[in-house]
Design an enzyme around this catalytic site. Structure first.
Site, PDB file in Angstrom:
ATOM      1  N   ASN A 218       0.851  -1.200   0.000  1.00 52.41           N
ATOM      2  CA  ASN A 218       0.000   0.000   0.000  1.00 52.41           C
ATOM      3  C   ASN A 218       0.880   1.240   0.000  1.00 52.41           C
ATOM      4  O   ASN A 218       2.094   1.151  -0.002  1.00 52.41           O
ATOM      5  CB  ASN A 218      -0.964  -0.032   1.201  1.00 52.41           C
ATOM      6  CG  ASN A 218      -0.211  -0.065   2.519  1.00 52.41           C
ATOM      7  OD1 ASN A 218       0.527   0.854   2.840  1.00 52.41           O
ATOM      8  ND2 ASN A 218      -0.373  -1.146   3.271  1.00 52.41           N
ATOM      9  N   ASP A 289      -4.328  -6.056   5.136  1.00 54.71           N
ATOM     10  CA  ASP A 289      -5.364  -6.884   5.767  1.00 54.71           C
ATOM     11  C   ASP A 289      -5.271  -8.341   5.315  1.00 54.71           C
ATOM     12  O   ASP A 289      -5.637  -9.240   6.050  1.00 54.71           O
ATOM     13  CB  ASP A 289      -6.753  -6.329   5.429  1.00 54.71           C
ATOM     14  CG  ASP A 289      -6.988  -5.011   6.145  1.00 54.71           C
ATOM     15  OD1 ASP A 289      -6.649  -4.931   7.341  1.00 54.71           O
ATOM     16  OD2 ASP A 289      -7.465  -4.048   5.505  1.00 54.71           O
ATOM     17  N   PRO A 316      -2.799 -11.637  10.504  1.00 57.53           N
ATOM     18  CA  PRO A 316      -3.048 -11.457  11.936  1.00 57.53           C
ATOM     19  C   PRO A 316      -3.129  -9.969  12.251  1.00 57.53           C
ATOM     20  O   PRO A 316      -2.476  -9.154  11.587  1.00 57.53           O
ATOM     21  CB  PRO A 316      -1.812 -12.078  12.590  1.00 57.53           C
ATOM     22  CG  PRO A 316      -0.745 -12.020  11.545  1.00 57.53           C
ATOM     23  CD  PRO A 316      -1.446 -12.155  10.221  1.00 57.53           C
ATOM     24  N   ILE A 318      -1.872  -7.325  14.416  1.00 57.59           N
ATOM     25  CA  ILE A 318      -0.741  -7.171  15.338  1.00 57.59           C
ATOM     26  C   ILE A 318      -1.141  -6.329  16.541  1.00 57.59           C
ATOM     27  O   ILE A 318      -0.846  -6.670  17.695  1.00 57.59           O
ATOM     28  CB  ILE A 318       0.471  -6.546  14.604  1.00 57.59           C
ATOM     29  CG1 ILE A 318       0.807  -7.376  13.362  1.00 57.59           C
ATOM     30  CG2 ILE A 318       1.679  -6.443  15.535  1.00 57.59           C
ATOM     31  CD1 ILE A 318       1.801  -6.728  12.427  1.00 57.59           C
ATOM     32  N   PHE A 336      -3.600   3.145  15.544  1.00 64.79           N
ATOM     33  CA  PHE A 336      -4.020   4.191  14.611  1.00 64.79           C
ATOM     34  C   PHE A 336      -5.309   3.769  13.927  1.00 64.79           C
ATOM     35  O   PHE A 336      -5.563   2.574  13.764  1.00 64.79           O
ATOM     36  CB  PHE A 336      -2.932   4.429  13.552  1.00 64.79           C
ATOM     37  CG  PHE A 336      -1.912   5.428  14.001  1.00 64.79           C
ATOM     38  CD1 PHE A 336      -1.017   5.115  15.014  1.00 64.79           C
ATOM     39  CD2 PHE A 336      -1.851   6.690  13.426  1.00 64.79           C
ATOM     40  CE1 PHE A 336      -0.091   6.041  15.453  1.00 64.79           C
ATOM     41  CE2 PHE A 336      -0.924   7.623  13.852  1.00 64.79           C
ATOM     42  CZ  PHE A 336      -0.041   7.299  14.873  1.00 64.79           C
ATOM     43  N   LYS A 350     -12.848   0.714  17.369  1.00 61.51           N
ATOM     44  CA  LYS A 350     -11.539   0.066  17.243  1.00 61.51           C
ATOM     45  C   LYS A 350     -10.849  -0.041  18.600  1.00 61.51           C
ATOM     46  O   LYS A 350     -10.227  -1.054  18.915  1.00 61.51           O
ATOM     47  CB  LYS A 350     -10.690   0.888  16.263  1.00 61.51           C
ATOM     48  CG  LYS A 350      -9.731   0.076  15.458  1.00 61.51           C
ATOM     49  CD  LYS A 350      -9.302   0.788  14.192  1.00 61.51           C
ATOM     50  CE  LYS A 350     -10.312   0.607  13.067  1.00 61.51           C
ATOM     51  NZ  LYS A 350      -9.877   1.187  11.803  1.00 61.51           N
ATOM     52  N   LYS A 354     -10.059  -3.806  19.572  1.00 62.78           N
ATOM     53  CA  LYS A 354      -8.661  -4.244  19.562  1.00 62.78           C
ATOM     54  C   LYS A 354      -8.058  -4.311  20.971  1.00 62.78           C
ATOM     55  O   LYS A 354      -7.019  -4.912  21.171  1.00 62.78           O
ATOM     56  CB  LYS A 354      -7.836  -3.314  18.689  1.00 62.78           C
ATOM     57  CG  LYS A 354      -8.388  -3.253  17.260  1.00 62.78           C
ATOM     58  CD  LYS A 354      -7.295  -3.032  16.262  1.00 62.78           C
ATOM     59  CE  LYS A 354      -7.862  -2.930  14.861  1.00 62.78           C
ATOM     60  NZ  LYS A 354      -6.866  -3.193  13.834  1.00 62.78           N
TER      61      LYS A 354
HETATM   62  O1  C5P Z   1      -8.304  -2.286  11.505  1.00 65.03           O
HETATM   63  P1  C5P Z   1      -7.374  -1.219  11.021  1.00 65.03           P
HETATM   64  O2  C5P Z   1      -6.402  -1.692   9.990  1.00 65.03           O
HETATM   65  O3  C5P Z   1      -8.078   0.031  10.578  1.00 65.03           O
HETATM   66  O4  C5P Z   1      -6.568  -0.827  12.328  1.00 65.03           O
HETATM   67  C1  C5P Z   1      -5.520   0.070  12.287  1.00 65.03           C
HETATM   68  C2  C5P Z   1      -4.615  -0.139  13.450  1.00 65.03           C
HETATM   69  O5  C5P Z   1      -4.375  -1.506  13.664  1.00 65.03           O
HETATM   70  C3  C5P Z   1      -3.247   0.456  13.206  1.00 65.03           C
HETATM   71  O6  C5P Z   1      -2.718   0.805  14.470  1.00 65.03           O
HETATM   72  C4  C5P Z   1      -2.484  -0.692  12.592  1.00 65.03           C
HETATM   73  O7  C5P Z   1      -1.105  -0.565  12.771  1.00 65.03           O
HETATM   74  C5  C5P Z   1      -3.036  -1.854  13.361  1.00 65.03           C
HETATM   75  N1  C5P Z   1      -3.093  -3.110  12.596  1.00 65.03           N
HETATM   76  C6  C5P Z   1      -2.260  -4.149  12.943  1.00 65.03           C
HETATM   77  N2  C5P Z   1      -2.324  -5.341  12.269  1.00 65.03           N
HETATM   78  C7  C5P Z   1      -3.224  -5.508  11.298  1.00 65.03           C
HETATM   79  C8  C5P Z   1      -4.086  -4.470  10.949  1.00 65.03           C
HETATM   80  C9  C5P Z   1      -3.988  -3.277  11.605  1.00 65.03           C
HETATM   81  O8  C5P Z   1      -1.424  -3.976  13.837  1.00 65.03           O
HETATM   82  N3  C5P Z   1      -3.276  -6.668  10.680  1.00 65.03           N
END
Ligand code: C5P
Length: 409
Positions: A218, A289, A316, A318, A336, A350, A354
């Site tokens: 991306n 994703d 996954p 993170i 974020f 979120k 999360k």
């Molecule tokens: O769900 P979304 O991608 O919008 O969430 C964004 C946040 O989750 C960011 O802090 C991003 O670094 C973290 N993230 C992650 N692992 C993923 C997807 C998002 O750590 N697979």
């Protein structure tokens, strides 16, 4: 005389009206000699005692004077000035400037800047002894000293001695060399509030391979995450930056671990969590994703049967796994949220889904990816604060400072 902390730091010097204003010239010279940068702001009455010309020549910057000078406000208004500075110094601090700041009055560039700043302010009072001893002035000084956090006023002087008005007593402005020491101490104190803290920051995009030469990625530039790593290190934290592929230099004092795919990023973060306790995790990476299921071991050939079908599987999360990492969970986990609509609802959702502590939400319908600016809202469990659009470096500094405040509390 030591000035170990001044090098590379920025001082905004507000010069009030008083005979001691001439000493401000020497102070400018001393700050620069110590490696600091100075911007001067001259009040209307200050300009009766020193000239903008001498200040500009000595500071190497144009002198700020008027709240409503169009070119001044667009070039650097009260908000920018307060953001630019690491420390604000008022010398000479007149009874008038002290009174305005203590009471939140803002009617010129100096007073609006003093009200707008979230930096520490050092006051070097200079006035007639009777004025200094007046209960009204003393009450205002006590008010300024009582402000906690960034706004807390520190004072240097006034000294006792003969005054220009012929009287004797307390009211003489401290000597420039003494003010310089106070500036250095103030910049030094609290400039490394995260010393002894360990931080892990993720940044950049991930690269999910399709075959040995192709992949999905991306447009994340990594700029915001790198700036955060730098800002945390500046405040004294030991920072590990787990980075996807970007074209950025590793910030000074930061250890960088390079990864490509999300699974590698997760493993690298886990290695850090298990190596030693982590206090702060800031997950700013734009993690893909999905990844390709069954990465081809050789380059996929263009075949007559048409393009290959890619089967994607979920990566996954993170941030979620760090937030739920039990005994190795960092004390503060910051995620974020890049959203194009309903920022607040999505960010709050979120936050709970999360399990992190804070979410930095940005509206990416604006120009964010790859740009140098960012407008964000910080969501915590207690509330939220919106920061107007500013450079990613300033967003990072502010976030790092909030993190430092959190640990101080
Ligand atoms: O769900 P979304 O991608 O919008 O969430 C964004 C946040 O989750 C960011 O802090 C991003 O670094 C973290 N993230 C992650 N692992 C993923 C997807 C998002 O750590 N697979």
């Amino acid at each position: 005389m030591t000035t170990a902390h001044l090098s590379g730091r920025r001082v905004l010097l507000i010069i009030g009206g008083g005979i001691a204003a001439y000493k401000a010239l020497e102070l400018v010279r001393l700050i620069r000699k110590a490696g600091g940068e100075v911007m001067t702001l001259l009040t209307k009455s200050g300009a009766e005692f020193v000239t903008p010309m001498s200040l500009a020549a000595l500071s190497g910057h144009p002198v700020r004077q008027d709240l409503f000078m169009p070119e001044d406000e667009t070039a650097m208004g009260h908000i920018e000035l307060s953001r630019w500075a690491d420390l604000v110094v008022v010398a000479p601090a007149t009874a008038g400037l002290i009174a305005k700041a203590a009471n939140g009055m803002a009617d010129d560039l100096a007073s609006t800047t003093l009200l707008a700043t979230d930096k520490k302010t050092l006051w070097a009072p200079a006035m007639n002894v009777r004025m200094w001893e007046h209960p009204a002035v003393q009450a205002n000084v006590a008010t300024l000293k009582s402000f906690t956090g960034f706004h807390q006023g520190a004072f240097v002087g006034p000294d006792e001695g003969e005054m220009a008005c012929g009287e004797y007593g307390f009211g003489r402005m401290a000597e420039p060399a003494v003010i310089l020491q106070a500036i250095d101490r103030l910049i030094g104190a609290g400039s490394r509030p995260l010393a002894g803290r360990r931080a892990v920051v993720t940044a950049g995009p991930t690269f999910e391979p399709i075959d040995p030469v192709r992949g999905l990625t991306n447009r994340s530039s990594g700029k915001q995450g790198y700036a955060i790593a730098a800002a945390l290190a500046d405040l004294g934290a030991e920072v590990v930056l787990v980075s996807g592929p970007v074209f950025l230099n590793t910030p000074q004092g930061v250890r960088r671990v390079e990864v490509e795919a999300a699974t590698e990023m997760k493993a690298a973060v886990e290695t850090e969590l298990n190596a030693a306790p982590v206090d702060i995790a800031v997950m700013s990476a734009a993690v893909a994703d999905w990844r390709v299921d069954g990465v081809a071991t050789g380059k996929i050939k263009k075949a007559p049967g048409g393009p290959p079908a890619l089967h994607l599987i979920e990566n996954p999360d993170i941030l979620a796994s760090v937030s739920k990492s039990g005994s190795v969970r960092p004390k503060l986990v910051v995620g974020f949220a890049a959203e194009t609509s309903d920022l607040e609802d999505n960010a709050r959702a979120k936050l709970s889904r999360k399990g992190c502590d804070w979410i930095v939400g940005n509206d990416v319908s604006d120009d964010v990816f790859g740009s140098d600016g960012n407008a964000v809202t910080l969501f915590t469990r207690q509330g939220s604060e919106t920061w107007e659009r500013q450079s990613k470096t300033d967003v990072a500094r502010k976030l790092a400072q909030r993190i430092a405040d959190h640990f101080k509390a």
